[in-house]
Enzyme design. Structure first.
Site, PDB file in Angstrom:
ATOM      1  N   ASN A 129       0.842  -1.192   0.000  1.00  0.00           N
ATOM      2  CA  ASN A 129       0.000   0.000   0.000  1.00  0.00           C
ATOM      3  C   ASN A 129       0.880   1.246   0.000  1.00  0.00           C
ATOM      4  OD1 ASN A 129       0.646  -0.731   2.694  1.00  0.00           O
ATOM      5  ND2 ASN A 129      -1.067   0.452   3.514  1.00  0.00           N
ATOM      6  N   GLU A 167       0.305   5.275   0.670  1.00  0.00           N
ATOM      7  CA  GLU A 167      -0.603   6.340   1.081  1.00  0.00           C
ATOM      8  C   GLU A 167      -0.116   7.690   0.573  1.00  0.00           C
ATOM      9  OE1 GLU A 167      -2.259   4.094   5.089  1.00  0.00           O
ATOM     10  OE2 GLU A 167      -1.010   5.876   5.340  1.00  0.00           O
ATOM     11  N   CYS A 222      -3.961   0.672  -2.648  1.00  0.00           N
ATOM     12  CA  CYS A 222      -3.877  -0.581  -1.894  1.00  0.00           C
ATOM     13  C   CYS A 222      -2.802  -1.511  -2.463  1.00  0.00           C
ATOM     14  CB  CYS A 222      -5.206  -1.322  -1.942  1.00  0.00           C
ATOM     15  SG  CYS A 222      -6.580  -0.427  -1.197  1.00  0.00           S
ATOM     16  N   GLU A 226      -3.021  -4.723  -3.105  1.00  0.00           N
ATOM     17  CA  GLU A 226      -3.513  -5.656  -4.124  1.00  0.00           C
ATOM     18  C   GLU A 226      -3.499  -5.014  -5.503  1.00  0.00           C
ATOM     19  OE1 GLU A 226      -4.810  -4.719  -1.227  1.00  0.00           O
ATOM     20  OE2 GLU A 226      -6.413  -6.071  -0.596  1.00  0.00           O
ATOM     21  N   CYS A 252     -10.401  -4.672   0.054  1.00  0.00           N
ATOM     22  CA  CYS A 252     -11.495  -3.704   0.090  1.00  0.00           C
ATOM     23  C   CYS A 252     -12.364  -3.880  -1.157  1.00  0.00           C
ATOM     24  CB  CYS A 252     -10.942  -2.280   0.172  1.00  0.00           C
ATOM     25  SG  CYS A 252     -10.276  -1.640  -1.376  1.00  0.00           S
ATOM     26  N   CYS A 298     -10.674  -3.073  -4.487  1.00  0.00           N
ATOM     27  CA  CYS A 298      -9.724  -4.096  -4.929  1.00  0.00           C
ATOM     28  C   CYS A 298     -10.439  -5.354  -5.411  1.00  0.00           C
ATOM     29  CB  CYS A 298      -8.738  -4.431  -3.811  1.00  0.00           C
ATOM     30  SG  CYS A 298      -7.496  -3.139  -3.593  1.00  0.00           S
TER      31      CYS A 298
HETATM   32 ZN   LIG Z   1      -8.066  -2.200  -1.575  1.00  0.00          ZN
END
Ligand SMILES: [Zn+2]
Length: 147
Positions: free
Chosen positions: A58, A60, A69, A71, A102, A105
């Site tokens: 990830n 940010e 993210c 993934e 999430c 994703c």
């Molecule tokens: Zn995600």
């Protein structure tokens, strides 16, 4: 903690060990850039005919909405390398706790394989679940109608 029971799937015998994929996700997690949430995540994608995995973490951003993210980061690395059909993805968040993808994703991964297998860390043991069970009706354009 959520029960993974409704989502469990079996791991094909001709795939590399699920534990190896999960280890690769944990290594990728070390690269996470998560100064705001402090929640580091790594992901590793398995593609047929390739001994090494595509990994991501990830990333940010000060503008939170731009955060990315693990993934999706791994999937982007896969596509950039010319592959578009992953078989499985391992996701590593907090050790021992299954880190489910999430919603964004789930949709992003379903684009490349709606039947993708997910490997999660369940108390230190790899747990295999099915994306199709977690996300049974992704949005997919009719490929014949694409420009
Ligand atoms: Zn995600």
């Amino acid at each position: 903690m959520i029960s993974l029971s409704p989502f469990r799937a079996s791991w094909p015998g001709d795939y590399p060990p699920a534990a190896r994929l999960l280890d690769a996700a944990k290594m990728a997690r070390e690269k996470a850039y998560a100064p705001y949430s402090g929640f580091s995540v790594g992901a590793a994608l398995l593609v047929r005919g390739r001994p090494e995995f595509f990994t991501g973490c990830n990333v940010e951003n000060s503008s939170y909405g731009l955060s990315f993210c693990a993934e999706r980061s791994a999937a982007v690395a896969m596509v950039a390398a010319g592959k578009t059909h992953p078989l499985a993805v391992a996701i590593a968040g907090q050790d021992g706790v299954p880190c489910l993808p999430c919603g964004a994703c789930r949709q992003f991964l379903a684009e490349f394989n709606p039947e993708l297998l997910l490997v999660l860390d369940e108390g230190g043991t790899p747990a295999v679940v099915s994306l199709a069970a977690l996300f049974p009706a992704p949005f997919l354009l009719n490929r014949e109608n694409r420009p």
